[in-house]
Design an enzyme around this catalytic site. Structure first.
Site, mmCIF file in Angstrom:
data_model
loop_
_atom_site.group_PDB
_atom_site.id
_atom_site.type_symbol
_atom_site.label_atom_id
_atom_site.label_comp_id
_atom_site.label_asym_id
_atom_site.label_seq_id
_atom_site.Cartn_x
_atom_site.Cartn_y
_atom_site.Cartn_z
ATOM 1 C CE LYS A 320 -4.035 -2.116 2.222
ATOM 2 N NZ LYS A 320 -3.498 -3.513 2.364
ATOM 3 C CG HIS A 325 -6.350 0.521 1.626
ATOM 4 N ND1 HIS A 325 -6.974 -0.506 0.961
ATOM 5 C CD2 HIS A 325 -6.578 0.309 2.948
ATOM 6 C CE1 HIS A 325 -7.562 -1.300 1.818
ATOM 7 N NE2 HIS A 325 -7.325 -0.835 3.038
#
Length: 395
Positions: A320, A325
């Site tokens: 991430k 994300h």
């Protein structure tokens, strides 16, 4: 027991379209979190995200019927199927598992905003046909001719990983030798505004496991894998990228947005995956962490990993930090990253990690990818509502 291998990969990520582009970005440690353009961010605490470049989305082809997320999913799924080199007849009984949350919400938001501003009906109302998360599976099944069982998995940010775990379960049950499994999510106003309201977005690119981390960075992507009964794959002469050795799926039953403070559900997910894989903690060389960059999540995940593996006994990094994300797609994006790390013998780094948090007692592979011959690796995915999924892959 039926062994399940991965025989095809497909990704559309903030680096662009294709697995090769994805791996090149991860291996170089390039952070794809930049100023956000797909929605207006004026007035928000954070104004950055990892979005799929406009020219890449444009090259996927325009469609009045398919949402942005549908187009990302179709491109990634097609690549995975082509990569597996399956015959048309193989798709007749092939299962489909899609992790999804946002559906075609971006286009639905466009319709609503136009009607609210003009105070008259908008022709964009057609967008509502693909607004539900299940629309991706319906579109993929129809366009790709997949005639087996079909399921949309909605488990927040663990959806993509759960779809892979459930696809493997179906193959082991004997219902089908093949499953296309993965996840997709596009950036939407409601998602960005929601995380902004929760003050979970870092104004700068996220810094998982850094002492100064201030939150996450949103991203968007689609990633799919072809899961296959190993004997079926061997008989047809297919190649493999690795084996899904085991999976653990648990729920915290604790809080809507916060993880259990002791990581109880995370620990159970990792231990269940180890048990299913028939492996000991010492057999795992690398953990692709959930690693959002929020103070609370990183602390609890580090605590859970410490109790499962012991302090410092496994390499850890966060995808991430590189591609944001990607929500419902995150688990499948990171599963592909884990498989590629095993295949290439290279651990992708945690970008933007400058001052490691002393409460995270692991080598989190800061800034630069590191060569490492690893035989088995674990990928963690944890979502709102206390959804926990751990996948273990082997070479």
């Amino acid at each position: 027991m039926t062994r399940v291998v991965v025989s095809g990969l497909g990704v559309v990520s903030p680096y662009g379209a294709g697995v090769k582009t994805f791996w090149a970005g991860l291996a170089s440690g390039e952070c794809a979190i930049r100023p956000l353009t797909v929605i207006d961010t004026a007035g928000f605490r954070s104004r950055i995200a990892a979005e799929v470049p406009a020219e890449v989305v444009g090259a996927l082809g325009a469609s009045r019927r398919r949402s942005r997320a549908d187009r990302l999913a179709l491109a990634a799924a097609r690549e995975a199927l082509a990569d597996a080199d399956l015959a048309t007849r193989d798709r007749t009984d092939m299962a489909l598992f899609v992790g999804a949350v946002g559906g075609g919400m971006l286009e639905g938001e466009g319709w609503y905003c136009e009607e609210a501003l003009r105070l008259r009906p908008s022709p964009r109302i057609r967008a509502l046909r693909s607004i539900l998360p299940a629309s991706h599976a319906e579109m993929l099944g129809w366009r790709l001719g997949l005639g087996g069982p079909r399921e949309t998995v909605i488990m927040a940010c663990a959806s993509g990983a759960a779809s892979i775990a459930f696809g493997a379960d179906l193959i082991r049950s004997g219902a089908t030798p093949l499953a296309l499994a993965g996840g997709v999510d596009a950036i939407t106003r409601i998602c960005f505004m929601g995380f902004n309201a929760l003050k979970l977005l870092d104004p700068e690119p996220c810094r998982p496991f850094d002492r100064g981390r201030r939150g996450m960075s949103i991203g968007e992507a689609a990633a799919f894998v072809v899961l296959e009964d190993s004997e079926h794959c061997r008989r047809r002469g297919g190649r493999t990228f690795g084996e899904l050795l085991g999976a653990g799926v648990t729920t915290d039953a604790h809080h809507v947005t916060a993880p259990h403070p002791e990581g109880e559900g995370m620990i159970r997910a990792m231990r269940e995956a180890l048990a299913a894989a028939g492996r000991e903690p010492g057999d795992i060389g690398y953990v692709n962490a959930h690693g959002t960059g929020t103070p609370q999540n990183d602390r609890v995940e580090a605590l859970a990993m410490t109790r499962v593996f012991g302090e410092g006994r496994v390499l850890v990094s966060s995808t991430k930090s590189l591609v944001g994300h990607t929500m419902a797609a995150a688990g499948s994006v990171e599963a592909v990253a884990t498989l590629l790390a095993l295949q290439h013998g290279l651990i992708p780094p945690t970008a933007n990690l400058i001052d490691p948090d002393p409460d995270v007692p692991f080598d989190c592979v800061a800034q630069t990818a590191r060569p490492a011959e690893v035989r088995a690796a674990l990928s963690n995915s944890f979502g709102f509502g206390g959804h926990n999924v751990s996948l273990i892959f082997g070479r």
